[in-house]
Design an enzyme around this catalytic site. Structure first.
Site, short mmCIF file in Angstrom:
data_model
loop_
_atom_site.label_atom_id
_atom_site.label_comp_id
_atom_site.label_asym_id
_atom_site.label_seq_id
_atom_site.Cartn_x
_atom_site.Cartn_y
_atom_site.Cartn_z
CE1 TYR A 109 -4.67 -2.08 4.78
CE2 TYR A 109 -3.71 0.08 4.32
CZ TYR A 109 -4.21 -1.14 3.88
OH TYR A 109 -4.26 -1.40 2.53
CB SER A 158 -0.89 0.01 1.25
OG SER A 158 -1.50 1.27 1.46
#
Length: 250
Positions: free
Chosen positions: A147, A134
């Site tokens: 996350y 990500s």
């Protein structure tokens, strides 16, 4: 030779798009997914185009489940570690339970699949690994503490595997998307905002990307197709931003 591509979390969103795209590349698809009904929907879509796909029900967070799943797979030419979950909150707001849940799926899940998938790649003479990281692996994003931790780990695991297995014919890369319009985004809006608030919030989420919109799963899948193919045979240990300009223009 038909390649076998193992893809985790391919029941919807990015994983589904990658599975469909790799099937178009004439790969035999093996989906590891804890939601069998969702996985079967992907199998049906692949079958409609003449592709070949199977489902193995698997919890990537569970070592034994992943072991049992890979024991059913003859060979692994391509491994796409896509399965993942998200959590919202800064370090103070993140509970131990949330942190562990993210770690178990997003970090240990990737470890488990690498642990059992790589030996099959070595036996088969090599292969391509693609991990879904990500932009959170590289830049700070508000209220995404757990996350971001997990996706930073995905990036560094990618580099470690690329280094350790380069002499075994195994390439390892990762993709670092910004926000992609998937069912997860729609569910997030539905669960956290009223019907009147959702359009405005959708626009806000879209405008986070300087290009002015979210990515499409099919766009991520096109990059995945390239990185899993022989066209990228000189590429390993790379992290590809596909982010609408987030990492360089914000």
């Amino acid at each position: 030779m038909i390649k076998t591509a193992v893809i985790t979390g391919a029941g919807s969103g990015i994983g589904q798009a990658i599975a469909i795209r790799l099937a178009e590349d004439d790969c035999r698809i093996v989906i590891l997914e804890n939601d069998e009904d969702a996985a079967q929907s992907t199998v049906q879509l692949i079958g409609q185009s003449g592709g070949n796909a199977d489902v193995i029900v698997c919890d990537v967070a569970d070592f034994d489940s992943v072991n049992d799943s890979f024991a059913q797979i003859d060979r692994v030419d391509v491994l796409v570690n896509n399965a993942g979950i998200a959590a919202v909150g800064n370090v103070e707001q993140t509970t131990p339970e949330q942190f562990d849940a993210i770690y178990n799926v997003n970090v240990k899940g990737v470890y488990h699949c690498l642990h059992f998938g790589i030996p099959k790649m070595v036996t088969g003479g090599g292969g391509a690994i693609l991990n879904l990281a990500s932009i959170a692996s590289k830049v700070g994003i508000s209220d995404r503490f757990a996350y971001s931790m997990s996706k930073g780990a995905v990036l560094t695991m990618t580099l470690s595997v690329a280094r350790d297995y380069i002499d075994k014919g195994i390439r390892a890369n990762c993709i670092c998307p910004a926000r992609v319009h998937t069912p997860f985004v729609d569910g997030y809006l539905e669960n956290n905002y009223t019907e009147e608030e959702r359009p405005e919030m959708f626009e806000k989420l879209s405008e986070f990307q300087p290009i002015g919109r979210m990515g499409k799963p099919s766009e991520i899948a096109e990059l995945a197709s390239f990185l899993c193919s022989e066209k990228s045979s000189f590429i390993t240990a790379s992290a590809y931003d596909i982010d609408g300009g987030v990492t360089l223009l914000r």
